[in-house]
Design an enzyme around this catalytic site. Sequence first.
Site, mmCIF file in Angstrom:
data_model
loop_
_atom_site.group_PDB
_atom_site.id
_atom_site.type_symbol
_atom_site.label_atom_id
_atom_site.label_comp_id
_atom_site.label_asym_id
_atom_site.label_seq_id
_atom_site.Cartn_x
_atom_site.Cartn_y
_atom_site.Cartn_z
ATOM 1 N N PRO A 221 0.833 -1.205 0.000
ATOM 2 C CA PRO A 221 0.000 0.000 0.000
ATOM 3 C C PRO A 221 0.866 1.253 0.000
ATOM 4 C CG PRO A 221 -0.760 -1.592 1.644
ATOM 5 C CD PRO A 221 0.556 -2.086 1.133
ATOM 6 N N MET A 222 0.492 2.229 -0.801
ATOM 7 C CA MET A 222 1.279 3.451 -0.910
ATOM 8 C C MET A 222 1.371 4.178 0.421
ATOM 9 S SD MET A 222 3.149 5.159 -2.930
ATOM 10 C CE MET A 222 2.717 4.411 -4.495
ATOM 11 N N CYS A 223 0.295 4.140 1.229
ATOM 12 C CA CYS A 223 0.331 4.834 2.513
ATOM 13 C C CYS A 223 1.372 4.215 3.443
ATOM 14 C CB CYS A 223 -1.050 4.818 3.177
ATOM 15 S SG CYS A 223 -1.727 3.167 3.433
ATOM 16 N N THR A 224 1.527 2.881 3.356
ATOM 17 C CA THR A 224 2.533 2.207 4.171
ATOM 18 C C THR A 224 3.935 2.584 3.705
ATOM 19 O OG1 THR A 224 1.056 0.333 4.575
ATOM 20 C CG2 THR A 224 3.400 -0.044 4.913
ATOM 21 N N HIS A 227 4.480 6.451 4.709
ATOM 22 C CA HIS A 227 4.365 6.970 6.076
ATOM 23 C C HIS A 227 4.727 5.984 7.176
ATOM 24 C CE1 HIS A 227 2.499 10.437 4.224
ATOM 25 N NE2 HIS A 227 1.567 9.672 3.686
#
Length: 454
Positions: A221-224, A227
Site C-alpha cells: 500500500p502506498m500509505c505504508t 508513512h
Amino acid sequence: MAEEPMAVDSSKVDMDSSDWPGRWNHVRKLLERSGPFAHPDFEPSPEILDFMLENCRILVVGAGGLGCEILKDLALCGFRNFDVIDMDTIDLSNLNRQFLFRLKDVGQPKANVAADFVNNRVPGCKVTPHFKKIQDYDDTFYRQFHIIICGLDSIVARRWMNSMLISMLNYEDGILDQTSIIPLIDGGTEGFKGNARVILPGMTACIECTLELYPPQITFPMCTIAHTPRLPEHCIEYVKVLLWPQEHPFGNGVPIDGDDPTHIQWIFEKSQERADHYNIGGITYRLTQGVVKHIIPAVASTNAVIAAQCCTEAFKIASSCCNPLNNYMVFNDTEGLYTYTFEAEKKENCLACSQVPQKIPLSKDATLQNLVDHLTESPALQMKAPGIMTTVNGKNKTLYMQNVEAIRKRTKENLPKKLTELGLIDGQEVIVADVTTPNSLVFLLKFQEKKNEK
C-alpha cells in the site's frame, strides 16, 4: 580454464551422423522393449529413436536457469532438433547457475549463446536460437513443433503461450481434432520449491484453468510505503516509486535500469538511509536488486530437478514408452524432500479453453473503472492492461485502451462513467484485449440488483 571436448574415440565416430557405437544404448533399452509402465499404444521399435533423433522438433521457451538445464537434458537423452527462444541477454548474476554461459558472454543474447554451447558440446545437436519475444511469432511458427517446453519466470508469458496453443486447435462438428494438439510442458521454480505439469490443450486443464495457483504479484500500500514502513522492502519501494521521480538522480526523465549497477547502488544507499531513520534492518544490495527487478529466488538444484521432470515428460510423449504425468507435479525440499502429483481439473467456464463467454457480474451503477478493476484484480482473470471494446447501436466502440497512448488519452474520460451511460446493457458483449493472451476475449456483462433493492 579452457573447455575440453567430450571424451569420444574419434576413430569410432561416424562423421556423417556424429554417432558412435553404443552411444544410445541407454535409450534403446527403453524404446526397444516393453515394460510394466509402458503406454497401451507403445510398440517397441528402433524407429522410435530414429524419429527422436531426426524428426522430432521441440521448442524450449526460456534460456535462463531452468532453460539451460532443459537444453542440456534434451541434448543428452536423444533429441537433436530443437529451438530455443528468449528475449533476454546474459547478466553477470546469471553465471552462478546458468551454466551454459561464461564471463565472456555477458551482454550477449541468452538464446544464441546457449544454442552455440550445446551445438559445440554435444555432437549432432542442431539447436536453433531465436533472440525474440514469443509474441513476435504467429501460429505458423509454433505449428512446426511437436512439443513445447516452457522454462519461464513470467506468468504473462505462460498465459500467452497457453492461449496461442489453444487458438491453434481445430474442431470438426464440435469434436476436437487431436492431430492439432501440441503438448505443452511447463516448469517453474522458486527457491527450493518447484512444479512441472503436462498440458494437452483442449483435453486437460490449461494454465487459465488453474490461474488461482499463481497468486497476484505482491504490492505494498502506498500509505505504508510513504508513512509507516515496517519492512526493508517498504524502504526500497519508497525510493523506487517516490524518491526517484522527485530527485531524478541520473537526469530528468531517465528511468530506472535494474541492470545498471549505478542505479541499484543509488537506490540501495537511499533505502539504507530511510531504513536507518525507521530503525529497520535487512537492507542489502542483493535485496535492493531483487525488489527493483522483481527477481524470483533461484536455486540451481531445484532447476535441475524440475528440468529433469520436464524432459522426462517430453521423452515419454515423443516415444509413448510410458504414460505421461497426469498432470501436475509439485516438488519441495525446503525441509527434507517432499513431492506429490495430482490431476488438475479443467474448468467448465475456463477463459481460454472452454469456448464459453464468461459472465462478469457487476452492479447496475458500475462504472467502466469498476470493470477494469474486475479484470485486473479477479484471481481468475489477473489481466495487466486490458483494452475494452464493444458494439453500440451497430457500431464498434472503443471504451478504453491503455497500451496506445493517443487512445488512452482520448478514452480515459470514460473511466468514471457508468456503463449504462456508455450505452451498455445487461447481457452486453464486451471484447477485451490484453498482453496475457494473443487473442481477444469475449465477456458478457451481468448486471445485478443491489442487496437492498427488491
